[in-house]
Design an enzyme around this catalytic site. Structure first.
Site, PDB file in Angstrom:
ATOM      1  N   GLY A  16     -12.561  -1.667   3.287  1.00 38.81           N
ATOM      2  CA  GLY A  16     -12.486  -0.423   2.510  1.00 38.81           C
ATOM      3  C   GLY A  16     -11.094   0.159   2.542  1.00 38.81           C
TER       4      GLY A  16
ATOM      5  N   ARG B  75      -8.342   2.541  -0.554  1.00 36.35           N
ATOM      6  CA  ARG B  75      -8.150   3.965  -0.847  1.00 36.35           C
ATOM      7  C   ARG B  75      -8.730   4.775   0.307  1.00 36.35           C
ATOM      8  NH1 ARG B  75     -12.792   5.802  -5.192  1.00 36.35           N
ATOM      9  NH2 ARG B  75     -14.559   4.813  -4.149  1.00 36.35           N
TER      10      ARG B  75
ATOM     11  N   ASP C  21     -15.667  -8.261  -0.689  1.00 38.75           N
ATOM     12  CA  ASP C  21     -16.924  -7.548  -0.916  1.00 38.75           C
ATOM     13  C   ASP C  21     -17.675  -7.559   0.413  1.00 38.75           C
ATOM     14  OD1 ASP C  21     -19.481  -6.680  -1.514  1.00 38.75           O
ATOM     15  OD2 ASP C  21     -19.797  -8.090  -3.176  1.00 38.75           O
TER      16      ASP C  21
ATOM     17  N   ASN D  55     -14.738  -0.037   7.955  1.00 39.90           N
ATOM     18  CA  ASN D  55     -14.558   1.270   7.337  1.00 39.90           C
ATOM     19  C   ASN D  55     -15.251   1.415   5.982  1.00 39.90           C
ATOM     20  OD1 ASN D  55     -12.973   3.881   6.711  1.00 39.90           O
ATOM     21  ND2 ASN D  55     -12.366   2.499   5.069  1.00 39.90           N
TER      22      ASN D  55
ATOM     23  N   SER E 207     -20.718   8.807  10.923  1.00 41.84           N
ATOM     24  CA  SER E 207     -20.517  10.090  10.257  1.00 41.84           C
ATOM     25  C   SER E 207     -21.320  11.147  10.983  1.00 41.84           C
ATOM     26  CB  SER E 207     -20.978  10.012   8.793  1.00 41.84           C
ATOM     27  OG  SER E 207     -21.014  11.292   8.208  1.00 41.84           O
TER      28      SER E 207
ATOM     29  N   TYR F 248     -27.624   8.002   2.481  1.00 44.35           N
ATOM     30  CA  TYR F 248     -26.375   7.979   3.242  1.00 44.35           C
ATOM     31  C   TYR F 248     -26.607   8.381   4.693  1.00 44.35           C
ATOM     32  CZ  TYR F 248     -21.620   9.151   4.693  1.00 44.35           C
ATOM     33  OH  TYR F 248     -20.431   9.228   5.383  1.00 44.35           O
TER      34      TYR F 248
ATOM     35  N   LYS G  66     -25.909   5.968   8.066  1.00 45.20           N
ATOM     36  CA  LYS G  66     -24.950   6.272   9.118  1.00 45.20           C
ATOM     37  C   LYS G  66     -25.633   6.435  10.476  1.00 45.20           C
ATOM     38  CE  LYS G  66     -21.205   5.969   6.753  1.00 45.20           C
ATOM     39  NZ  LYS G  66     -20.221   4.907   7.059  1.00 45.20           N
TER      40      LYS G  66
ATOM     41  N   ILE H  30     -13.724  16.264   6.113  1.00 45.96           N
ATOM     42  CA  ILE H  30     -12.342  15.783   6.127  1.00 45.96           C
ATOM     43  C   ILE H  30     -11.725  15.939   4.733  1.00 45.96           C
ATOM     44  CG2 ILE H  30     -10.832  13.840   6.671  1.00 45.96           C
ATOM     45  CD1 ILE H  30     -12.412  14.875   9.079  1.00 45.96           C
TER      46      ILE H  30
END
Length: 272
Positions: free
Chosen positions: A34, A37, A85, A112, A164, A177, A181, A210
């Protein structure tokens, strides 16, 4: 850079440089997924700035990040961009082989890559569940498997997963999500226990609010920002460099007796 407690804007992120220095990292090699970006690009840039060579993996953007970092740094680590990927185990093997071909070793692996979907619970489509778990959970498993197989045969290493604060706190409309996590947190414990005898340390970082593209809409809405900061005891937004600070520590010899930890970088929000 204005200090975080500046009276004009006390809630801004503190993006001032970190002074911590870990000379033992110079010359080491990391794989970052990842990396095209966001946080992955920050990790790649800051590791290279500190003398770590990086294979930056992503579906898009990795070659551009590599060109940018290599062009900006007169010295320090070099970056190799590589398409990957994370839902395909073979692509993780490709990252490993690219690192070995280019740099001759792999010391660190940073899982990441992740996605951040949104939907009310009763409206979550099957494809959202599938894609979220494929990237956020399977991608971590496949990356760690590839890293561990290599590290087991080469004296050990360090793996860092991106969890997270959402893994312990509920975010409305983020069930897929949040649960992915939470899985990463427990996977980190499982990996640490199983891989510890091979001198492989596995830890995770759990960021909170963040200053990234993902949170821009909140930061641009004063009312939404005020509401969000009521859940952050430090009452400010975190900066990507502060997440990197946790990563840098976990990769360093200062953390050589730390494994199975999940370090929150969330201004204390997991406690509210």
């Amino acid at each position: 850079m204005t200090a975080p407690n500046d009276q004009a804007n006390p809630t801004r992120a503190d993006a001032s440089p970190l002074s911590a220095n870990y000379p033992e990292l110079v010359g080491k090699v990391a794989v970052v997924t990842g990396a095209g970006r966001g946080m992955g690009a920050v990790f790649t840039t800051e590791l290279a700035r500190r003398g770590v060579h990086v294979v930056a993996g992503d579906l898009t953007g990795a070659p551009e990040i590599a060109d940018q970092v290599n062009g900006d740094l007169a010295d320090g680590g070099r970056v190799l961009g590589h398409r990957a990927d994370v839902t395909d185990p073979a692509d993780h093997d490709g990252l490993l082989h690219a690192a070995l071909d280019e740099f001759g070793r792999v010391d660190f692996w940073i899982n990441n890559a992740g996605i951040f979907p949104q939907a009310e619970f009763t409206e979550i489509p099957p494809e959202q569940i599938t894609s979220t778990y494929q990237v956020n959970v399977n991608g971590v498993v496949y990356g760690a498997q590839t890293a561990a197989r290599h590290m087991r045969a080469n004296g050990g290493g360090a793996i860092v997963n991106m969890a997270s604060v959402a893994g312990v706190r509920v975010r409305v409309t983020r069930a897929a999500y949040n649960s992915s996590k939470a899985a990463v947190r427990h996977l980190t414990s499982c990996m640490a226990v199983e891989l510890g005898p091979d001198n492989i340390r596995v830890n995770a970082i759990a960021p909170g609010f963040i200053d990234t593209e993902m949170t821009r809409w909140v930061r641009e809405d004063p009312e939404a920002l005020d509401r969000a900061l009521t859940t952050v005891p430090l009452r400010r937004v975190g900066a990507p460099i502060e997440v990197f600070g946790a990563l840098q520590f976990l990769l360093s010899d200062s953390a050589r007796y730390i494994t199975g930890a999940v370090i929150p970088v969330d201004g204390g929000s997991q406690h509210i």
